[in-house]
Motif scaffolding. Sequence first.
Motif, PDB file in Angstrom:
ATOM      1  N   THR A 124       0.818  -1.214   0.000  1.00  0.00           N
ATOM      2  CA  THR A 124       0.000   0.000   0.000  1.00  0.00           C
ATOM      3  C   THR A 124       0.852   1.265   0.000  1.00  0.00           C
ATOM      4  OG1 THR A 124      -1.783  -1.151   1.142  1.00  0.00           O
ATOM      5  CG2 THR A 124      -1.809   1.263   1.271  1.00  0.00           C
ATOM      6  N   THR A 130      -1.357  -4.914   4.071  1.00  0.00           N
ATOM      7  CA  THR A 130      -1.965  -5.263   2.789  1.00  0.00           C
ATOM      8  C   THR A 130      -2.096  -6.779   2.717  1.00  0.00           C
ATOM      9  OG1 THR A 130      -0.740  -3.426   1.823  1.00  0.00           O
ATOM     10  CG2 THR A 130      -1.808  -4.956   0.301  1.00  0.00           C
ATOM     11  N   TYR A 165      -9.254  -0.003   5.626  1.00  0.00           N
ATOM     12  CA  TYR A 165      -9.431   1.068   6.621  1.00  0.00           C
ATOM     13  C   TYR A 165     -10.915   1.412   6.798  1.00  0.00           C
ATOM     14  CZ  TYR A 165      -9.371   5.747   8.633  1.00  0.00           C
ATOM     15  OH  TYR A 165      -9.614   6.841   9.424  1.00  0.00           O
ATOM     16  N   SER A 203      -0.721  -1.825   9.710  1.00  0.00           N
ATOM     17  CA  SER A 203      -1.788  -0.867  10.037  1.00  0.00           C
ATOM     18  C   SER A 203      -3.028  -1.527  10.607  1.00  0.00           C
ATOM     19  CB  SER A 203      -2.162  -0.034   8.807  1.00  0.00           C
ATOM     20  OG  SER A 203      -1.133   0.866   8.508  1.00  0.00           O
TER      21      SER A 203
HETATM   22  P1  ADP Z   1       1.759  -1.837   3.761  1.00  0.00           P
HETATM   23  O1  ADP Z   1       1.045  -3.112   3.492  1.00  0.00           O
HETATM   24  O2  ADP Z   1       2.084  -1.070   2.525  1.00  0.00           O
HETATM   25  O3  ADP Z   1       2.956  -2.031   4.658  1.00  0.00           O
HETATM   26  P2  ADP Z   1      -0.074  -0.861   5.895  1.00  0.00           P
HETATM   27  O4  ADP Z   1       0.638  -1.539   7.019  1.00  0.00           O
HETATM   28  O5  ADP Z   1      -0.446   0.568   6.105  1.00  0.00           O
HETATM   29  O6  ADP Z   1       0.745  -0.854   4.521  1.00  0.00           O
HETATM   30  O7  ADP Z   1      -1.386  -1.728   5.593  1.00  0.00           O
HETATM   31  C1  ADP Z   1      -2.290  -1.320   4.602  1.00  0.00           C
HETATM   32  C2  ADP Z   1      -3.674  -1.902   4.882  1.00  0.00           C
HETATM   33  O8  ADP Z   1      -4.135  -1.478   6.181  1.00  0.00           O
HETATM   34  C3  ADP Z   1      -4.724  -1.422   3.894  1.00  0.00           C
HETATM   35  O9  ADP Z   1      -5.610  -2.497   3.642  1.00  0.00           O
HETATM   36  C4  ADP Z   1      -5.419  -0.271   4.642  1.00  0.00           C
HETATM   37  O10 ADP Z   1      -6.752  -0.055   4.178  1.00  0.00           O
HETATM   38  C5  ADP Z   1      -5.388  -0.771   6.069  1.00  0.00           C
HETATM   39  N1  ADP Z   1      -5.354   0.302   7.091  1.00  0.00           N
HETATM   40  C6  ADP Z   1      -4.615   1.428   7.071  1.00  0.00           C
HETATM   41  N2  ADP Z   1      -4.810   2.168   8.184  1.00  0.00           N
HETATM   42  C7  ADP Z   1      -5.695   1.478   8.951  1.00  0.00           C
HETATM   43  C8  ADP Z   1      -6.308   1.706  10.223  1.00  0.00           C
HETATM   44  N3  ADP Z   1      -6.041   2.811  10.935  1.00  0.00           N
HETATM   45  N4  ADP Z   1      -7.179   0.784  10.686  1.00  0.00           N
HETATM   46  C9  ADP Z   1      -7.441  -0.337   9.980  1.00  0.00           C
HETATM   47  N5  ADP Z   1      -6.904  -0.609   8.774  1.00  0.00           N
HETATM   48  C10 ADP Z   1      -6.039   0.275   8.262  1.00  0.00           C
END
Ligand code: ADP
Length: 290
Positions: free
Chosen positions: A11, A130, A197, A242
């Motif tokens: 993401t 993700t 999210y 996240s």
């Molecule tokens: P990456 O996978 O690029 O490391 P993240 O750890 O931010 O990125 O994870 C991304 C995922 O988490 C996406 O599906 C996003 O919609 C979701 N997300 C981001 N922020 C939140 C939040 N505060 N609460 C729940 N889900 C979240």
Amino acid sequence: KTYLAVDLGGTKIAAALIRNNTIVRREQIETPSSQSPAALSDALKALLLPLSHEADSVAIASTGIIDNGALTALNPDNLGGLNNYPLQDVVADITGLETVAINDAQAAAWAEYKALCQPAENMAFITVSTGVGAGLVIDGKLLAGPRGVAGHAGHMLADPNGPMCGCGRRGCVESVASGRAIARAGEAYFAAGCSGYAVYQQFLAGDENAEAIIHRSAKAIANLIADLTISLDLDVVTLGGSVGLAENYLDLVQSYLSQLPAIYQPRLIPAVTGADAGLIGVTRWAEANT
Ligand code: ADP
Ligand code: BMX
Ligand code: ZN
């Protein structure tokens, strides 16, 4: 020595200048959605070139299987079009600096292992983001595996009748628990193309359908933690990403874990290094291995 640390996820792509294990500057962009190698190289160039002048060396934590600096997506839905993408060489060319790369969850596990206040011999870091990734530190050593595959526990079985996972296996933990899985399940009730999210916000607001989706995710993660604990004799599991760090999520995982016999239950804590686990971990790993 100043490191340019990069955390390439499905993401977002974060980059930071790190000196003495402290982040002195941090930038973040969205991961390009076009799923083409050229688009990824362009995004990396735009993000990293302005930072590279202040760095001595580059350390990359990336989603996907990282084998000798090359990236292959295990789940092409998360970061598609990348088969043997020469990540390490691309970034070395952009920056003109010595560059190393390992898997993002492996890197984060190393950061967490080093940051634990209560020392552990065996630990796992799990990211619910993700995708669902894991990094394992066993007998104080980070497991990468001969092909960089070690720790891809997001692709252990959660439900034989579950959704097809992008990796080609049905019912992986990632296919029911990840941010992308949460988003996909949410499309039946909320807007098409809604994010993980957005579904999570619905859960926090008390929506019943969102609640079922998030509970399903947390239960799959609890079972994954139990499986890893009984196979590896873990002292502690730290949870990041996240979704993993979202309000109430860890408590929900803990509530499912607490229903199992004690031997399946490690100490479960939120990631000590939080959202910077990948950045900090890969820097510490580069310091020790280059
Ligand atoms: P990456 O996978 O690029 O490391 P993240 O750890 O931010 O990125 O994870 C991304 C995922 O988490 C996406 O599906 C996003 O919609 C979701 N997300 C981001 N922020 C939140 C939040 N505060 N609460 C729940 N889900 C979240
Ligand atoms: C996927 C896999 C792992 C990664 C995990 C978490 C790909 C592209 N990635 O299981 O290598 O560690 O997701 O990745 O196949 P993130 O993007 O959610 O941080
Ligand atoms: Zn899978």
